[in-house]
Design a protein around this motif. Structure first.
Motif, PDB file in Angstrom:
ATOM      1  N   ILE A 171      39.641  37.063  34.168  1.00 20.59           N
ATOM      2  CA  ILE A 171      40.703  36.693  34.938  1.00 20.59           C
ATOM      3  C   ILE A 171      40.251  37.389  36.489  1.00 20.59           C
ATOM      4  CG2 ILE A 171      43.174  36.793  35.729  1.00 20.59           C
ATOM      5  CD1 ILE A 171      43.761  37.828  32.897  1.00 20.59           C
ATOM      6  N   SER A 172      39.989  36.518  37.434  1.00 20.07           N
ATOM      7  CA  SER A 172      39.637  36.910  38.729  1.00 20.07           C
ATOM      8  C   SER A 172      40.730  36.438  39.682  1.00 20.07           C
ATOM      9  CB  SER A 172      38.292  35.732  39.066  1.00 20.07           C
ATOM     10  OG  SER A 172      38.581  34.542  39.222  1.00 20.07           O
ATOM     11  N   ALA A 173      40.744  37.343  40.839  1.00 19.73           N
ATOM     12  CA  ALA A 173      41.530  37.580  41.794  1.00 19.73           C
ATOM     13  C   ALA A 173      41.120  37.008  43.105  1.00 19.73           C
ATOM     14  CB  ALA A 173      42.631  38.372  41.988  1.00 19.73           C
ATOM     15  N   GLY A 174      41.722  36.407  44.195  1.00 19.55           N
ATOM     16  CA  GLY A 174      41.113  36.312  45.699  1.00 19.55           C
ATOM     17  C   GLY A 174      41.096  37.681  46.323  1.00 19.55           C
ATOM     18  N   GLY A 175      41.269  37.637  47.533  1.00 23.14           N
ATOM     19  CA  GLY A 175      40.765  38.655  48.426  1.00 23.14           C
ATOM     20  C   GLY A 175      42.153  39.752  48.299  1.00 23.14           C
ATOM     21  N   VAL A 176      42.026  40.988  48.560  1.00 21.87           N
ATOM     22  CA  VAL A 176      42.725  41.860  48.793  1.00 21.87           C
ATOM     23  C   VAL A 176      44.230  42.144  48.221  1.00 21.87           C
ATOM     24  CG1 VAL A 176      43.248  43.834  50.588  1.00 21.87           C
ATOM     25  CG2 VAL A 176      41.371  42.363  50.866  1.00 21.87           C
ATOM     26  N   SER A 177      45.064  41.297  49.009  1.00 19.91           N
ATOM     27  CA  SER A 177      46.331  41.273  48.536  1.00 19.91           C
ATOM     28  C   SER A 177      46.745  40.550  47.263  1.00 19.91           C
ATOM     29  CB  SER A 177      47.453  40.559  49.553  1.00 19.91           C
ATOM     30  OG  SER A 177      47.306  39.161  49.593  1.00 19.91           O
ATOM     31  N   CYS A 178      45.586  39.698  46.718  1.00 14.45           N
ATOM     32  CA  CYS A 178      45.840  38.945  45.471  1.00 14.45           C
ATOM     33  C   CYS A 178      45.495  40.088  44.516  1.00 14.45           C
ATOM     34  CB  CYS A 178      44.487  37.918  45.497  1.00 14.45           C
ATOM     35  SG  CYS A 178      44.701  36.656  46.637  1.00 14.45           S
ATOM     36  N   SER A 179      45.363  41.243  44.691  1.00 15.16           N
ATOM     37  CA  SER A 179      45.315  42.086  43.640  1.00 15.16           C
ATOM     38  C   SER A 179      46.815  42.443  43.027  1.00 15.16           C
ATOM     39  CB  SER A 179      45.071  43.550  44.332  1.00 15.16           C
ATOM     40  OG  SER A 179      45.085  44.733  43.315  1.00 15.16           O
ATOM     41  N   LEU A 180      47.708  41.876  43.781  1.00 13.98           N
ATOM     42  CA  LEU A 180      49.150  42.112  43.346  1.00 13.98           C
ATOM     43  C   LEU A 180      49.244  40.893  42.466  1.00 13.98           C
ATOM     44  CD1 LEU A 180      51.206  42.823  46.646  1.00 13.98           C
ATOM     45  CD2 LEU A 180      50.777  44.559  44.752  1.00 13.98           C
ATOM     46  N   ASP A 181      48.809  39.831  42.705  1.00 14.78           N
ATOM     47  CA  ASP A 181      49.049  38.486  42.024  1.00 14.78           C
ATOM     48  C   ASP A 181      48.184  38.773  40.451  1.00 14.78           C
ATOM     49  OD1 ASP A 181      49.629  35.872  44.156  1.00 14.78           O
ATOM     50  OD2 ASP A 181      48.793  37.867  44.844  1.00 14.78           O
ATOM     51  N   LEU A 182      46.948  39.374  40.721  1.00 15.42           N
ATOM     52  CA  LEU A 182      46.363  39.785  39.124  1.00 15.42           C
ATOM     53  C   LEU A 182      47.163  40.693  38.490  1.00 15.42           C
ATOM     54  CD1 LEU A 182      43.717  39.756  37.637  1.00 15.42           C
ATOM     55  CD2 LEU A 182      43.013  41.731  39.015  1.00 15.42           C
ATOM     56  N   GLY A 183      47.743  41.568  39.006  1.00  9.08           N
ATOM     57  CA  GLY A 183      48.543  42.470  38.260  1.00  9.08           C
ATOM     58  C   GLY A 183      49.565  41.600  37.446  1.00  9.08           C
ATOM     59  N   LEU A 184      50.464  40.938  38.135  1.00  6.85           N
ATOM     60  CA  LEU A 184      51.569  40.083  37.528  1.00  6.85           C
ATOM     61  C   LEU A 184      50.956  39.342  36.488  1.00  6.85           C
ATOM     62  CD1 LEU A 184      53.526  39.245  40.718  1.00  6.85           C
ATOM     63  CD2 LEU A 184      54.213  40.863  38.985  1.00  6.85           C
ATOM     64  N   LYS A 185      49.790  38.368  36.913  1.00 11.17           N
ATOM     65  CA  LYS A 185      49.082  37.547  35.898  1.00 11.17           C
ATOM     66  C   LYS A 185      48.996  38.376  34.602  1.00 11.17           C
ATOM     67  CE  LYS A 185      48.343  33.642  35.893  1.00 11.17           C
ATOM     68  NZ  LYS A 185      49.220  32.597  35.351  1.00 11.17           N
ATOM     69  N   ILE A 186      48.408  39.388  34.697  1.00 17.91           N
ATOM     70  CA  ILE A 186      48.055  40.324  33.497  1.00 17.91           C
ATOM     71  C   ILE A 186      49.187  40.736  32.721  1.00 17.91           C
ATOM     72  CG2 ILE A 186      47.059  42.621  32.746  1.00 17.91           C
ATOM     73  CD1 ILE A 186      45.142  42.484  35.232  1.00 17.91           C
ATOM     74  N   LEU A 187      50.289  40.980  33.445  1.00 17.92           N
ATOM     75  CA  LEU A 187      51.520  41.134  32.699  1.00 17.92           C
ATOM     76  C   LEU A 187      51.975  40.045  31.937  1.00 17.92           C
ATOM     77  CD1 LEU A 187      53.428  43.515  35.271  1.00 17.92           C
ATOM     78  CD2 LEU A 187      52.159  44.209  33.408  1.00 17.92           C
ATOM     79  N   GLU A 188      51.825  38.833  32.612  1.00 13.48           N
ATOM     80  CA  GLU A 188      52.310  37.464  32.147  1.00 13.48           C
ATOM     81  C   GLU A 188      51.583  37.555  30.648  1.00 13.48           C
ATOM     82  OE1 GLU A 188      52.483  32.956  33.278  1.00 13.48           O
ATOM     83  OE2 GLU A 188      52.587  34.444  34.723  1.00 13.48           O
ATOM     84  N   VAL A 189      50.215  37.635  30.997  1.00 16.15           N
ATOM     85  CA  VAL A 189      49.481  37.265  29.687  1.00 16.15           C
ATOM     86  C   VAL A 189      49.863  38.110  28.616  1.00 16.15           C
ATOM     87  CG1 VAL A 189      47.049  37.481  28.917  1.00 16.15           C
ATOM     88  CG2 VAL A 189      47.494  36.113  30.849  1.00 16.15           C
ATOM     89  N   ILE A 190      50.166  39.483  28.732  1.00 10.21           N
ATOM     90  CA  ILE A 190      50.117  40.492  27.761  1.00 10.21           C
ATOM     91  C   ILE A 190      51.838  40.565  27.352  1.00 10.21           C
ATOM     92  CG2 ILE A 190      50.428  42.981  27.350  1.00 10.21           C
ATOM     93  CD1 ILE A 190      47.924  43.380  29.368  1.00 10.21           C
ATOM     94  N   TYR A 191      52.754  40.309  28.255  1.00 12.71           N
ATOM     95  CA  TYR A 191      53.996  40.540  27.782  1.00 12.71           C
ATOM     96  C   TYR A 191      54.973  39.331  28.067  1.00 12.71           C
ATOM     97  CZ  TYR A 191      53.260  45.455  28.500  1.00 12.71           C
ATOM     98  OH  TYR A 191      52.796  46.779  28.340  1.00 12.71           O
ATOM     99  N   GLY A 192      54.510  38.325  28.769  1.00 14.03           N
ATOM    100  CA  GLY A 192      55.274  37.319  28.852  1.00 14.03           C
ATOM    101  C   GLY A 192      55.592  36.955  30.452  1.00 14.03           C
TER     102      GLY A 192
END
Length: 209
Positions: A171-192
């Motif tokens: 899973i890759s994310a764009g620049g700087v603030s996309c770090s938040l998007d990455l966190g949410l995508k990881i939660l979606e993959v793991i928990y829904g």
């Protein structure tokens, strides 16, 4: 490489409590790792408050190979663990920043990444994608990075114009603030998606960042 879902099959809903390592290094971009840390670590505090219906929260560690890390903008960080391998972690996150150039030239580190990625999830934020790319983990995959570096990343993979890209176990994310998007995508993959939305609401992250 296994897709994310296959890696998580025996851990559906995060029931075993995944261990996530966020590897930081000298001249790492602060928000690249702090943003995703905040999102993932919030599963613990929300669960303890009884406000997140998950069986187990994520264990999130900031890890490094040194005792003290001076980040790109001067923040000084003491990691949770000083390690020379990624044993015991279910997922690894590699942020970006000026310091990635040292990692790209570190053959031993790149080999550790390759070995880890054989059976685990791995993620990048911003120019951390180049570290994954140099380790050979983006070959034949789609990935994203900071918009100023997308042209250069094309030498290592197929670059997509999205804030987060999921491809197999990467899973890759764009620049700087996309770090938040990455966190949410990881939660979606793991928990829904519902759990990810509850955490986003708590952190006041806009629905369409």
């Amino acid at each position: 490489h296994h897709p994310v879902q296959e890696i998580l099959r025996e851990d559906k809903g995060g029931q075993k409590g995944m261990k996530v390592g966020k590897y930081i290094f000298s001249n790492v971009e602060e928000l690249d790792f702090v943003g995703v840390f905040e999102v993932l670590a919030k599963t613990r505090s929300m669960k303890e408050e009884g406000k997140l219906p998950i069986e187990k929260a994520l264990q999130v560690d900031v890890i490094a190979s040194e005792n003290i890390i001076t980040c790109a903008n001067g923040l000084i960080v003491k990691p949770h663990k000083v390690i020379d391998n990624f044993e015991g972690y279910d997922m690894l996150i590699v942020p970006g920043g000026k310091g990635v150039n040292q990692l790209i030239d570190d053959a031993k580190f790149l080999k550790k990444l390759r070995d880890f990625a054989e059976e685990h999830m791995i993620s990048s934020v911003c120019t951390g994608a180049f570290v994954l790319g140099k380790a050979g983990l983006l070959k034949g995959k789609k990935a994203t990075t900071h918009h100023e570096h997308k042209e250069a990343l094309k030498e290592l993979c197929e670059v997509v114009n999205s804030r987060v890209s999921v491809n197999g176990n990467v899973i890759s994310a764009g620049g700087v603030s996309c770090s938040l998007d990455l966190g949410l995508k990881i939660l979606e993959v793991i928990y829904g998606k519902k759990i990810a939305e509850m955490v986003a609401d708590r952190l006041e992250i806009p629905p369409e960042m």
